[in-house]
Design a protein around this motif. Structure first.
Motif, mmCIF file in Angstrom:
data_model
loop_
_atom_site.group_PDB
_atom_site.id
_atom_site.type_symbol
_atom_site.label_atom_id
_atom_site.label_comp_id
_atom_site.label_asym_id
_atom_site.label_seq_id
_atom_site.Cartn_x
_atom_site.Cartn_y
_atom_site.Cartn_z
ATOM 1 N N THR A 222 14.014 -3.024 1.511
ATOM 2 C CA THR A 222 14.859 -4.094 0.980
ATOM 3 C C THR A 222 14.533 -4.356 -0.483
ATOM 4 O OG1 THR A 222 14.905 -5.091 3.172
ATOM 5 C CG2 THR A 222 15.552 -6.497 1.334
ATOM 6 N N PHE A 223 13.274 -4.102 -0.874
ATOM 7 C CA PHE A 223 12.807 -4.482 -2.209
ATOM 8 C C PHE A 223 12.729 -3.307 -3.184
ATOM 9 C CE2 PHE A 223 10.853 -7.278 0.985
ATOM 10 C CZ PHE A 223 11.464 -8.467 0.633
ATOM 11 N N ASP A 224 12.991 -2.064 -2.716
ATOM 12 C CA ASP A 224 13.168 -0.905 -3.590
ATOM 13 C C ASP A 224 12.027 -0.723 -4.594
ATOM 14 O OD1 ASP A 224 14.201 1.269 -4.905
ATOM 15 O OD2 ASP A 224 15.596 0.105 -6.125
ATOM 16 N N ASN A 225 10.925 -0.120 -4.114
ATOM 17 C CA ASN A 225 9.778 0.194 -4.978
ATOM 18 C C ASN A 225 9.197 -1.024 -5.686
ATOM 19 O OD1 ASN A 225 9.002 2.870 -4.662
ATOM 20 N ND2 ASN A 225 10.631 3.638 -5.983
ATOM 21 N N THR A 226 9.220 -2.145 -4.996
ATOM 22 C CA THR A 226 8.588 -3.359 -5.511
ATOM 23 C C THR A 226 7.214 -3.509 -4.870
ATOM 24 O OG1 THR A 226 10.687 -4.509 -5.859
ATOM 25 C CG2 THR A 226 8.739 -5.889 -5.605
ATOM 26 N N CYS A 227 6.232 -3.899 -5.661
ATOM 27 C CA CYS A 227 4.916 -4.223 -5.118
ATOM 28 C C CYS A 227 4.934 -5.671 -4.650
ATOM 29 C CB CYS A 227 3.831 -4.050 -6.181
ATOM 30 S SG CYS A 227 2.209 -4.639 -5.626
ATOM 31 N N LYS B 55 0.807 -1.214 0.000
ATOM 32 C CA LYS B 55 0.000 0.000 0.000
ATOM 33 C C LYS B 55 0.845 1.271 0.000
ATOM 34 C CE LYS B 55 -3.894 -2.204 0.093
ATOM 35 N NZ LYS B 55 -4.770 -2.196 -1.105
ATOM 36 N N ILE B 56 2.075 1.181 0.506
ATOM 37 C CA ILE B 56 2.961 2.346 0.536
ATOM 38 C C ILE B 56 4.222 2.017 -0.255
ATOM 39 C CG2 ILE B 56 4.296 3.920 1.979
ATOM 40 C CD1 ILE B 56 2.368 3.396 4.235
ATOM 41 N N TYR B 57 4.533 2.851 -1.214
ATOM 42 C CA TYR B 57 5.717 2.647 -2.050
ATOM 43 C C TYR B 57 6.810 3.615 -1.621
ATOM 44 C CZ TYR B 57 2.776 -0.244 -4.961
ATOM 45 O OH TYR B 57 1.941 -1.245 -5.408
ATOM 46 N N THR B 58 7.988 3.076 -1.415
ATOM 47 C CA THR B 58 9.135 3.869 -1.020
ATOM 48 C C THR B 58 10.401 3.192 -1.529
ATOM 49 O OG1 THR B 58 10.461 4.623 0.872
ATOM 50 C CG2 THR B 58 9.068 2.713 1.224
ATOM 51 N N GLU B 59 11.384 3.991 -1.872
ATOM 52 C CA GLU B 59 12.652 3.426 -2.335
ATOM 53 C C GLU B 59 13.449 2.828 -1.186
ATOM 54 O OE1 GLU B 59 14.790 6.429 -4.390
ATOM 55 O OE2 GLU B 59 13.366 6.572 -6.053
ATOM 56 N N ASP B 60 13.160 3.260 0.031
ATOM 57 C CA ASP B 60 13.975 2.853 1.176
ATOM 58 C C ASP B 60 13.434 1.576 1.817
ATOM 59 O OD1 ASP B 60 16.085 3.003 2.933
ATOM 60 O OD2 ASP B 60 15.030 4.277 4.352
#
Length: 547
Positions: free
Chosen positions: A231-236, A224-229
């Motif tokens: 472990t998976f780096d902007n992965t859904c 539900k929340i996307y962030t680069e920071d």
């Protein structure tokens, strides 16, 4: 296992966070006792955040373990003690010391019996709770034992903070499925230190059933929340299943998440499409992703939409052509296999149900598909393990490398085999809950044996965990309420565990390296996890018979 902190929330870019006005709303701090990066990589944590904020009269904000200073919420920078409720999400025993650090730095008394109406109600949920909440019992007002989705409505409904603290907890015990209020239970011990009984009062039940989602299609779990920071780096992340059908004897997932439940093709395709609105990177999560009946269909949808699919796990004996194609198309550089043990005897002991041929074939298939590197998970210290079994980890790695090299030659590129070596920790609700854990010295020697055996093997690296932290993990995982006093002492000693273990009058070996009696009452026996204790004992005896 030192204190871990989070990046300053103000420096993080997020999409999907919820921000509400606090006025006339119940405020809940959803706390994760580790860094922002680790917490935001946890799909369960994100799911609970979304569920709490689905109530209009609730404002739920996230709090992580800070690098220094007092913890504050990501959304509005509120202090921990400003909230009505602090709800911890607990997944890993080694994070538990951070709970005490966060409460202390946040101005909240550590022990539940030291808090009054001016303090937040402190509760917890997550897999750590429904394995064994007892080592944390003196610090929490209540635990939720089981999966969140069937409980959230009841939980919020019974958080009437106009009532007394005592009455709220009585309402919890009476009305919230899976609620465990430690102050309503008194443990009694035998002269030998083992548990005699857990005695409920104030109307609390003798046994608490672990709650679970009966139809996982009604509760899709997706980022539900996307962030680069993270472990998976902007992965859904998309959860495809709960539980595992294989029942490896060392693994809690195969027992505490029963029954095994897979989401349907339609629901998962909808989740995939939802994720693709934000990112091309989709991570399929589950204990046994390769067992998913509609996995090939998801892989084909990924190919049609140019999505890059990644997988949390797959078994060496269950790798479809579409799965391997998806890995290769996603430009995956490293694939992970988990033999767990080097010898077939040990794999039979732990009921891994894969053969050496399965492992070798999987390694070859992956390399031939263009995935140059392999990561292999092994354990040392498993029940009945011998020096010869440990040596077989070295021998199997060499045989895998031989197949690995042979498959790499036509490609003209040789990758690396990374060995991840972990100390076995016996866990509640598994057949090995009766087993003693190897002492630290023995584990160090076994790790050294593997490292020495592979030291001169080119293109093979070995990384091992730290046995003393595995020892602490076992102490917390298998402990009773008295272990809370050790955690409290460790907090007073600023996380100095060697000093703590010397000072405590409680013998940690009693919980870690002692063989348990077949008839012994465990601290977690009051939890009904849908697996009969006699069944687990029978499985343990079957494992020992293979010695």
């Amino acid at each position: 296992m030192g204190k871990r902190g989070s990046k300053a929330p103000s420096s993080v870019t997020e999409i999907g966070a919820v921000r509400k006005n606090w006025r006339n709303r119940l405020s809940i701090a959803l706390a994760f006792p580790n860094s922002y990066q680790v917490g935001m990589s946890n799909l369960g944590f994100q799911t609970v955040y979304h569920l709490f904020n689905s109530f209009d009269h609730v404002v739920c904000e996230r709090v992580f373990s800070p690098v220094q200073g007092a913890p504050e919420s990501v959304e509005s920078k509120q202090a921990l003690n400003a909230f009505d409720v602090i709800a911890f999400s607990l997944s890993f025993e080694n994070d538990y010391p951070n709970i005490l650090s966060m409460l202390h730095a946040g101005g909240v008394p550590l022990r539940s019996d030291k808090r009054d109406a001016s303090h937040p109600l402190v509760i917890a949920g997550g897999v750590g709770c429904f394995m064994n909440p007892e080592p944390l019992a003196i610090f929490f007002d209540a635990f939720i034992l089981g999966e969140a989705e069937p409980v959230i409505d009841h939980l919020v409904e019974n958080l009437d903070l106009e009532k007394s603290r005592e009455q709220v907890l009585k309402d919890f015990a009476a009305n919230v499925p899976g609620a465990y209020v430690p102050s309503f239970y008194q443990p009694d011990y035998k002269e030998d230190g083992t548990l005699l009984s857990m005695n409920p009062y104030s109307g609390a039940p003798e046994t608490i059933e672990r709650v679970y989602v009966k139809d996982v299609d009604q509760a899709p779990a997706v980022t539900k929340i996307y962030t680069e920071d993270t472990t998976f780096d902007n992965t859904c992340l998309v959860e495809v299943s709960r539980g595992c059908p294989h029942g490896c004897r060392f693994c809690t997932v195969g027992y505490i998440y029963r029954p095994v439940r897979f989401r349907s093709e339609k629901v998962l395709l909808d989740c995939l499409d939802e994720g693709l609105e934000h990112t091309k990177k989709i991570g399929l999560m589950g204990a046994a992703v390769s067992d998913l009946p509609c996995l090939d269909e998801l892989c084909r949808r990924g190919e049609e939409t140019e999505a890059v699919l990644s997988f949390s796990s797959f078994r060496a004996n269950n790798m479809s052509e579409d799965l391997v194609k998806s890995l290769a198309r996603g430009k995956v550089k490293t694939a992970t296999l988990a033999p767990e043990a080097g010898s077939q005897r040990m794999r039979d002991v732990i009921k891994k149900n894969i053969t050496e041929q399965d492992i070798l074939d999987a390694a070859q298939i992956l390399v031939e598909a263009g995935i140059p590197n392999l990561k292999l998970y092994f354990m040392v210290g498993l029940p009945t393990e011998t020096k010869e079994d440990v040596e077989e980890i070295v021998a199997l790695t060499k045989r895998i490398k031989h197949r690995f090299l042979k498959a790499s030659q036509p490609i003209g590129r040789i990758g690396t085999i990374h060995i991840s070596l972990n100390s076995f920790v016996p866990k509640p609700f598994t057949p090995f809950q009766w087993a003693p854990m190897d002492d630290v010295k023995t584990l160090k020697n076994k790790i050294k044996q593997v490292k020495n055996g592979l030291a001169r093997v080119a293109n093979v690296t070995v990384a091992a965990d730290v046995p003393r932290w595995a020892f602490i993990q076992a102490l917390i995982a298998r402990g009773d309420r008295r272990v809370g006093e050790i955690l409290e002492l460790a907090h007073k000693n600023n996380g100095n565990w060697p000093q703590t273990l010397k000072q405590t009058p409680i013998n940690p070996d009693f919980y870690v390296t002692r063989q348990r009696f077949p008839e012994e009452v465990f601290p977690w026996d009051f939890i009904d996890n849908r697996t009969r204790k006699q069944f687990l004992l029978n499985e343990y005896n079957r494992a020992l018979a293979l010695e």
